[in-house]
Design a protein around this motif. Sequence first.
Motif, PDB file in Angstrom:
ATOM      1  N   THR A   1      40.784  72.146  37.943  1.00 26.17           N
ATOM      2  CA  THR A   1      41.501  73.123  37.010  1.00 26.17           C
ATOM      3  C   THR A   1      41.960  72.401  35.864  1.00 26.17           C
TER       4      THR A   1
ATOM      5  N   SER B   1      45.182  72.501  35.632  1.00 26.33           N
ATOM      6  CA  SER B   1      45.911  73.634  35.427  1.00 26.33           C
ATOM      7  C   SER B   1      47.258  73.242  34.510  1.00 26.33           C
TER       8      SER B   1
ATOM      9  N   HIS C   1      45.138  69.149  39.912  1.00 24.67           N
ATOM     10  CA  HIS C   1      45.299  70.623  40.367  1.00 24.67           C
ATOM     11  C   HIS C   1      43.791  71.133  40.872  1.00 24.67           C
TER      12      HIS C   1
ATOM     13  N   ILE D   1      40.951  72.521  43.270  1.00 22.84           N
ATOM     14  CA  ILE D   1      40.602  73.537  44.296  1.00 22.84           C
ATOM     15  C   ILE D   1      39.309  73.070  45.090  1.00 22.84           C
TER      16      ILE D   1
ATOM     17  N   GLY E   1      36.044  76.186  45.288  1.00 20.81           N
ATOM     18  CA  GLY E   1      36.618  77.189  44.510  1.00 20.81           C
ATOM     19  C   GLY E   1      35.793  78.113  43.447  1.00 20.81           C
TER      20      GLY E   1
ATOM     21  N   HIS F   1      40.530  85.492  37.501  1.00 21.65           N
ATOM     22  CA  HIS F   1      40.991  84.929  38.707  1.00 21.65           C
ATOM     23  C   HIS F   1      40.613  83.575  38.891  1.00 21.65           C
TER      24      HIS F   1
ATOM     25  N   GLY G   1      40.779  80.469  42.304  1.00 15.55           N
ATOM     26  CA  GLY G   1      41.363  79.998  43.787  1.00 15.55           C
ATOM     27  C   GLY G   1      40.190  79.681  44.435  1.00 15.55           C
ATOM     28  N   PRO G   2      40.526  79.391  45.903  1.00 14.60           N
ATOM     29  CA  PRO G   2      39.576  79.186  46.849  1.00 14.60           C
ATOM     30  C   PRO G   2      38.466  80.360  46.880  1.00 14.60           C
TER      31      PRO G   2
ATOM     32  N   ASP H   1      39.360  83.388  48.935  1.00 13.84           N
ATOM     33  CA  ASP H   1      40.530  84.262  48.391  1.00 13.84           C
ATOM     34  C   ASP H   1      40.035  85.143  47.310  1.00 13.84           C
ATOM     35  N   ILE H   2      39.196  84.590  46.471  1.00 18.71           N
ATOM     36  CA  ILE H   2      38.662  85.197  45.286  1.00 18.71           C
ATOM     37  C   ILE H   2      37.717  86.416  45.753  1.00 18.71           C
TER      38      ILE H   2
ATOM     39  N   LYS I   1      39.518  89.359  46.935  1.00 20.98           N
ATOM     40  CA  LYS I   1      40.149  90.341  45.954  1.00 20.98           C
ATOM     41  C   LYS I   1      39.136  90.908  44.990  1.00 20.98           C
TER      42      LYS I   1
ATOM     43  N   ASP J   1      42.735  78.230  34.009  1.00 19.96           N
ATOM     44  CA  ASP J   1      43.747  79.211  34.385  1.00 19.96           C
ATOM     45  C   ASP J   1      43.740  80.697  33.863  1.00 19.96           C
TER      46      ASP J   1
END
Length: 420
Positions: free
Chosen positions: A15, A17, A31, A33, A36, A47, A49-50, A53-54, A57, A381
């Motif tokens: 990322t 980030s 940063h 992941i 990802g 969005h 993230g892993p 997780d994504i 969501k 990000d």
Amino acid sequence: MNGNMLIKNASQLVTCSGFAAKQGKTMSNLHVIEDGAVVIENGFITHVGPTSDILSKVDEKQLQKQSFDIIDATNKAALPGFVDSHTHLVFGGYRAEEFSWRLKGDTYMDIMKKGGGIVKTVAATQKASKAELIKIGLRRLDAMVAFGVTTIESKSGYGLDKDTEIKQLEVMAELNKQHPVDVVSTFLGAHAVPGDYKEKKDDYITFIIDQVLPTIAKNRLAEFCDVFCEKDVFSINQSRRLLLKAKDMGFKTKIHADEITPLGGAELAAEVGAVSADHLLSASDQGIQEMAKKGVVATLLPGTAFSLNEPYARARYMIDQNCAVALATDFNPGSCFTYSIPLIAVLAALRMKMTPEEVISALTINAAAALDRADQIGSIDAGKIGDLVILEYPSYEFILYHMGVNTVETVIKKGTIIKK
Ligand code: NIG
Ligand code: FE
């Protein structure tokens, strides 16, 4: 092709980030992941993230219905699109013979003194039509995209008269419009001393300040003003006068600093609050420390040192002194005729002793900062523009390890694939 995309299962989501330049040690943290995912909506990242997780969501089926592009990046690393923050993209003609002369012993400055160098490209650029420059500019941008570049900076400076400088900047504006890559324009009217001003450099600076800068400002043709601050080109005082006036007129500033002689360009960059100082092969300890203190991005161009067979800029010392280092190609017809990102990356690592992580930060978030865009691009990000590259390989290390070979498979600009 609508700026909506889901990238999932990336073995590494690198990322980088952050929303500002990374100075010193912080360049080492990418940063990353593991496994990802990224969601891009209307060209902007929403969005990150892993993957698990994504996908808890957002509803992948729903995205599919909404015609999101879905990319499965299993076994592939994804990174922010690369930013090439120092190029001289728009020029007429070539100077292949000078490369051969240098191989036979001439120096860059020898060639300049005997009438070659920048002024040779100036003559060819003055002659070239806008249409020709646009056509070749588009071809060059396509080639840069193939290396994963999603934003570039490009300088004028092959005009040295008002009309040709403006022609170059108008060509850049047109390239920005016609090509998906973003082209950030820099006015470099003080790139060399035109023939009729040879003995009157101060008058040339006055001419730029009075006659050229106001038109460029009024027509919003450039965001940055740059100067070639170098022995036998423009002095510290001349550079200071130009940059301070440019700032007054609303330009951000950059300097070709301490490329060949240690003139104090790095110190000047800190003094005038330049966004970046570029080259820096001969920058002094003090200049480097002042740049770190003021947050001036040190843009290093190892392709130029390689091509000119000169000692490299002291990247290790700069990073250890807490500078933010960026890397760029310096693509131009004289001192560095390449836009190869993998070449720059491997030179930075092997010849300037930058770590792989520092190299990646320098090509992404810090290069974005060198263009005053660290809040918009240069990292993955939420809120940033959806500019990404996907490699053919599972980790960012392959960018260096596969020396000089392009590892970029897919390039995404504003959530749309522009190279596959
Ligand atoms: O960044 N240093 C001055 N300008 C370019 C070279 C331009 C040329 O040789 O045409 C540079 O190295
Ligand atoms: Fe340059």
